[in-house]
Design a protein around this motif. Structure first.
Motif, PDB file in Angstrom:
ATOM      1  N   ARG A  52     -16.106   3.948  -9.248  1.00  0.00           N
ATOM      2  CA  ARG A  52     -16.433   4.538  -9.057  1.00  0.00           C
ATOM      3  C   ARG A  52     -15.997   5.245 -10.187  1.00  0.00           C
ATOM      4  NH1 ARG A  52     -15.370   6.238  -4.746  1.00  0.00           N
ATOM      5  NH2 ARG A  52     -13.397   7.763  -4.981  1.00  0.00           N
ATOM      6  N   LEU A  53     -14.097   4.768 -10.080  1.00  0.00           N
ATOM      7  CA  LEU A  53     -13.276   5.503 -11.856  1.00  0.00           C
ATOM      8  C   LEU A  53     -13.586   4.562 -12.807  1.00  0.00           C
ATOM      9  CD1 LEU A  53     -10.407   6.267  -8.765  1.00  0.00           C
ATOM     10  CD2 LEU A  53     -11.938   7.717  -9.976  1.00  0.00           C
ATOM     11  N   GLU A  54     -14.061   3.354 -12.623  1.00  0.00           N
ATOM     12  CA  GLU A  54     -13.627   2.364 -13.761  1.00  0.00           C
ATOM     13  C   GLU A  54     -14.939   1.943 -14.092  1.00  0.00           C
ATOM     14  OE1 GLU A  54     -12.389   2.942 -16.934  1.00  0.00           O
ATOM     15  OE2 GLU A  54     -10.165   4.013 -16.958  1.00  0.00           O
ATOM     16  N   PRO A  55     -16.112   1.896 -13.564  1.00  0.00           N
ATOM     17  CA  PRO A  55     -17.469   1.255 -13.780  1.00  0.00           C
ATOM     18  C   PRO A  55     -17.029   0.018 -15.226  1.00  0.00           C
ATOM     19  CG  PRO A  55     -18.029   3.196 -14.519  1.00  0.00           C
ATOM     20  CD  PRO A  55     -16.822   3.221 -14.385  1.00  0.00           C
ATOM     21  N   ALA A 158      -8.517   2.189  -0.397  1.00  0.00           N
ATOM     22  CA  ALA A 158      -9.874   3.338  -1.147  1.00  0.00           C
ATOM     23  C   ALA A 158      -8.083   3.931  -2.211  1.00  0.00           C
ATOM     24  CB  ALA A 158      -9.136   4.150  -0.602  1.00  0.00           C
ATOM     25  N   ASP A 159      -6.869   3.595  -2.374  1.00  0.00           N
ATOM     26  CA  ASP A 159      -5.505   3.681  -3.200  1.00  0.00           C
ATOM     27  C   ASP A 159      -5.479   2.643  -3.755  1.00  0.00           C
ATOM     28  OD1 ASP A 159      -5.393   5.960  -2.254  1.00  0.00           O
ATOM     29  OD2 ASP A 159      -3.482   5.199  -0.197  1.00  0.00           O
ATOM     30  N   ALA A 160      -5.958   1.564  -2.783  1.00  0.00           N
ATOM     31  CA  ALA A 160      -5.387   0.489  -4.711  1.00  0.00           C
ATOM     32  C   ALA A 160      -6.560   0.728  -5.278  1.00  0.00           C
ATOM     33  CB  ALA A 160      -5.833  -0.753  -3.440  1.00  0.00           C
ATOM     34  N   GLY A 161      -8.248   1.156  -5.251  1.00  0.00           N
ATOM     35  CA  GLY A 161      -8.887   1.006  -6.223  1.00  0.00           C
ATOM     36  C   GLY A 161      -8.519   2.429  -7.126  1.00  0.00           C
ATOM     37  N   ARG A 162      -7.823   3.451  -7.076  1.00  0.00           N
ATOM     38  CA  ARG A 162      -7.301   4.569  -7.763  1.00  0.00           C
ATOM     39  C   ARG A 162      -6.327   3.992  -8.478  1.00  0.00           C
ATOM     40  NH1 ARG A 162      -8.627   7.537  -3.485  1.00  0.00           N
ATOM     41  NH2 ARG A 162      -6.991   7.483  -2.427  1.00  0.00           N
ATOM     42  N   VAL A 163      -5.455   3.293  -7.824  1.00  0.00           N
ATOM     43  CA  VAL A 163      -4.430   2.530  -8.821  1.00  0.00           C
ATOM     44  C   VAL A 163      -4.338   1.867  -9.775  1.00  0.00           C
ATOM     45  CG1 VAL A 163      -1.787   1.787  -8.711  1.00  0.00           C
ATOM     46  CG2 VAL A 163      -2.394   3.267  -6.449  1.00  0.00           C
ATOM     47  N   ALA A 164      -5.670   0.850  -9.173  1.00  0.00           N
ATOM     48  CA  ALA A 164      -5.777  -0.248 -10.486  1.00  0.00           C
ATOM     49  C   ALA A 164      -6.223   0.336 -11.233  1.00  0.00           C
ATOM     50  CB  ALA A 164      -6.804  -1.543  -9.423  1.00  0.00           C
ATOM     51  N   ALA A 165      -7.242   1.250 -11.625  1.00  0.00           N
ATOM     52  CA  ALA A 165      -7.995   2.028 -12.502  1.00  0.00           C
ATOM     53  C   ALA A 165      -7.025   3.315 -13.538  1.00  0.00           C
ATOM     54  CB  ALA A 165      -9.260   2.969 -11.827  1.00  0.00           C
ATOM     55  N   GLU A 166      -5.612   3.426 -12.898  1.00  0.00           N
ATOM     56  CA  GLU A 166      -4.978   4.632 -13.424  1.00  0.00           C
ATOM     57  C   GLU A 166      -4.301   4.399 -13.292  1.00  0.00           C
ATOM     58  OE1 GLU A 166      -5.766   7.916  -9.984  1.00  0.00           O
ATOM     59  OE2 GLU A 166      -7.576   8.173 -10.873  1.00  0.00           O
ATOM     60  N   PHE A 167      -3.195   3.236 -13.265  1.00  0.00           N
ATOM     61  CA  PHE A 167      -1.492   3.052 -13.309  1.00  0.00           C
ATOM     62  C   PHE A 167      -1.863   2.601 -14.582  1.00  0.00           C
ATOM     63  CE2 PHE A 167      -2.630  -0.995 -13.425  1.00  0.00           C
ATOM     64  CZ  PHE A 167      -1.530  -2.243 -14.364  1.00  0.00           C
TER      65      PHE A 167
END
Length: 361
Positions: A52-55, A158-167
């Motif tokens: 959803r964040l980085e397709p 879900a946090d893991a997905g967000r961190v992977a996309a945004e760190f």
């Protein structure tokens, strides 16, 4: 960041709800007790958030249930760079060497981040390969195992997905693992296995503290106030264990026990054992993991959503020393609706008469 290596340990966490406290050398026993895979759903939660964040990310992964299936279902067009010897879809049994082989294949492709789904044992396998290589490629864990003592995991999938996309930066963090055989006997023997780069984000959990302050007065006060006719479900850990001692319960230090009116109904029970023993009213008694603040989802998977929903009361107990090092509580029950219901301010018993409000976030 453009490329991620994603690997799943398909059997991670299977021993949790059936009371085995891990799956190392216990897979067949876990299956005999009715355990089902947990890691695939956790992998899907992480990947769906990431997509959803980085397709447009390129996902390198292992075949079938080691990552390919979940990545494709989330919407990615995964590039399979490793094939385990077994058919992971039909018989989800992989080895530590399968995990290490996948990570080596990721490094050959020059990935920017290795994301793995598993517990501390899987983290140690991933870290071993990374340290032998350049030692610079960061790793990030999607929590799926029973033992999650290391500070390389996100709080939730879900946090893991967000961190992977945004760190945008990393820092050195510890990978710890414990002796599962000793753990099943009630002894925690933690060993530092590696120090590795991990994304920096508030959603990354801390290392678990293995000791806390005195809880004698807390235990005595709780035992004094225990209600006749109420069923108590006691979670694992030394703080709750001291309460059981005060009640003269021969409990399991790292398991889940059920007690009512002076009788131990279940000792070191599985999810099904616990559910079968419950009769209203029901109180669940847990203490947060020191340093991390987890109430559910780390080391106490027997306290499943079904068990939690059967309770009409949740008692949190912790010394003030433990709370001073936590700040906030976390829950990771495999049921996001339940997680949301649990979030908010909750009263924590800290002594014979004292309490403190802490927020579940």
């Amino acid at each position: 960041m453009n490329e991620i290596g994603f690997v799943v340990n398909p059997i991670a966490g299977m021993g949790g709800r059936v009371g085995l406290k891990g799956t190392d050398d216990k897979l067949e026993e876990a299956r005999r007790r009715g355990a089902t895979p947990r890691a695939p759903d956790r992998a899907s939660d992480a990947l769906e958030t990431l997509y959803r964040l980085e397709p447009s990310l390129t996902i390198y992964t292992a075949a079938g249930g080691m990552g390919e299936s979940a990545a494709a279902a989330a919407g990615f067009d995964p590039v399979v760079v490793f094939e385990p010897e077994s058919n992971v879809e039909e018989a989800p049994e992989t080895t530590a060497e399968d995990t290490r082989g996948a990570v080596r294949a990721f490094l050959e492709r020059g990935v920017d981040l290795v994301v793995f789904v598993g517990g501390d044992g899987t983290a140690a396998d991933v870290a071993a390969v990374l340290e032998r290589a350049d030692g610079e490629t960061p790793m990030l864990g999607v929590p799926a195992g029973v033992k999650i003592y290391s500070s390389v995991f996100a709080v939730t999938p879900a946090d893991a997905g967000r961190v992977a996309a945004e760190f945008d930066r990393v820092e050195s963090r510890e990978v710890n693992d414990i002796d599962e055989a000793a753990y099943r006997e009630g002894t925690v023997r933690s060993e530092l296995r590696a120090v590795v780069p991990v994304p920096v984000a508030p959603e990354i959990q801390s290392s678990k503290q293995l000791a806390s302050g005195s809880v004698d007065s807390l235990a005595d006060g709780y035992a004094r106030d225990a209600d006749a006719g109420r069923t108590y479900v006691f979670g694992p850990g030394s703080t709750v264990g001291r309460i059981e001692d005060a009640l003269e319960i021969d409990g399991s230090p790292l398991g889940v026990d059920v007690w009512r009116d002076g009788e131990v109904l279940v000792r070191d029970g599985s999810e099904s054992d616990i559910l079968a023993a419950l009769s209203d009213p029901v109180t669940i008694v847990v203490s947060p993991i020191g340093g991390q603040g987890f109430l559910f989802g780390r080391g106490n998977h027997q306290l499943s959503p079904a068990v939690i929903r059967r309770a009409d009361a949740l008692d949190i107990v912790a010394s003030t020393e433990k709370l001073d090092d936590i700040g906030a509580f976390h829950v990771d029950t495999d049921d996001e609706r339940l997680n949301e219901e649990l979030r908010g301010w909750i009263k924590v018993r800290t002594g014979r008469y004292t309490t403190r409000l802490v927020k579940i976030v």
